[in-house]
Design an enzyme around this catalytic site. Sequence first.
Site, PDB file in Angstrom:
ATOM      1  N   HIS A 135       0.838  -1.202   0.000  1.00 29.34           N
ATOM      2  CA  HIS A 135       0.000   0.000   0.000  1.00 29.34           C
ATOM      3  C   HIS A 135       0.870   1.247   0.000  1.00 29.34           C
ATOM      4  O   HIS A 135       1.746   1.394   0.849  1.00 29.34           O
ATOM      5  CB  HIS A 135      -0.911   0.020   1.236  1.00 29.34           C
ATOM      6  CG  HIS A 135      -1.704  -1.232   1.408  1.00 29.34           C
ATOM      7  ND1 HIS A 135      -1.149  -2.393   1.925  1.00 29.34           N
ATOM      8  CD2 HIS A 135      -2.992  -1.524   1.117  1.00 29.34           C
ATOM      9  CE1 HIS A 135      -2.078  -3.342   1.945  1.00 29.34           C
ATOM     10  NE2 HIS A 135      -3.196  -2.840   1.466  1.00 29.34           N
ATOM     11  N   LYS A 162      -1.504  -8.019  -4.505  1.00 33.35           N
ATOM     12  CA  LYS A 162      -2.367  -6.839  -4.343  1.00 33.35           C
ATOM     13  C   LYS A 162      -1.541  -5.567  -4.159  1.00 33.35           C
ATOM     14  O   LYS A 162      -0.659  -5.516  -3.299  1.00 33.35           O
ATOM     15  CB  LYS A 162      -3.273  -7.035  -3.125  1.00 33.35           C
ATOM     16  CG  LYS A 162      -4.121  -5.809  -2.776  1.00 33.35           C
ATOM     17  CD  LYS A 162      -4.752  -5.961  -1.394  1.00 33.35           C
ATOM     18  CE  LYS A 162      -5.421  -4.662  -0.961  1.00 33.35           C
ATOM     19  NZ  LYS A 162      -5.842  -4.698   0.446  1.00 33.35           N
TER      20      LYS A 162
END
Length: 242
Positions: A135, A162
């Site tokens: 992230h 991800k």
Amino acid sequence: MTQIGPFDLEKKAAVVAVILEKPLETSKKAAEKGADILEVRLDLLGIRNPESAAKIIREIKSETGLPVLVTNRSVAEGGKWEGKEVDRTELLVALLSLKDGPDAVDIELSASREDRDKVIKAAKAHGKTVIISSHDFSKTPSPQEMTATLAEMFLAEADIAKIAVMPGSMEDVLNLLKVTLEFKNTGKTVCTIAMGKPGKHTRVVAPLYGSVLTYASIESNAVAAPGQLPVDEVKKIMEMLK
């Protein structure tokens, strides 16, 4: 085939409802609104005890019938875990060994290799799906950097790689979607998210480019990341775009 519980991600993208408060109550509400998978955020729920976490996950699965993804996010990656890093990952390891435990786990690429590998090994040993995540709340890395990060996740044995980034422009969003499509075309399973206002539409558009998970809130005023939309709205728009 990539699945989370019985949900086949090769057939369609899943709407993941983020459980960050009143776990049983909000899980039921998420199921009623059409969520496909529930992400139990241990760090946001303030759960540090394996027995408490196991009980909540068991109740949620029993009441909703939905697969559960467990996440215990580090502060560095936008989470609220307070305590030792080894305790954070050991909690995940303990839950993954349970027969009626979570169906999938999210572990950060930035975690120490030793701690990350313990979580991945436990998940693989018990047939659980592994999401390795990264992230960036300040920027969108270059396409080359995003490609390298996703590739590194697969080398680390991710079932799903991800990345969530913060776009500064619509060009950043296009770069993310292009990288997503490139991985889809090579048969790799990815989840990509552009956060904040410029990336808000990726919550429903990224699946068209190959992102297999889209994260949504149960209530519009309780979001785990910038730009999240409510579950029922995401489901409705995704159905329209099919």
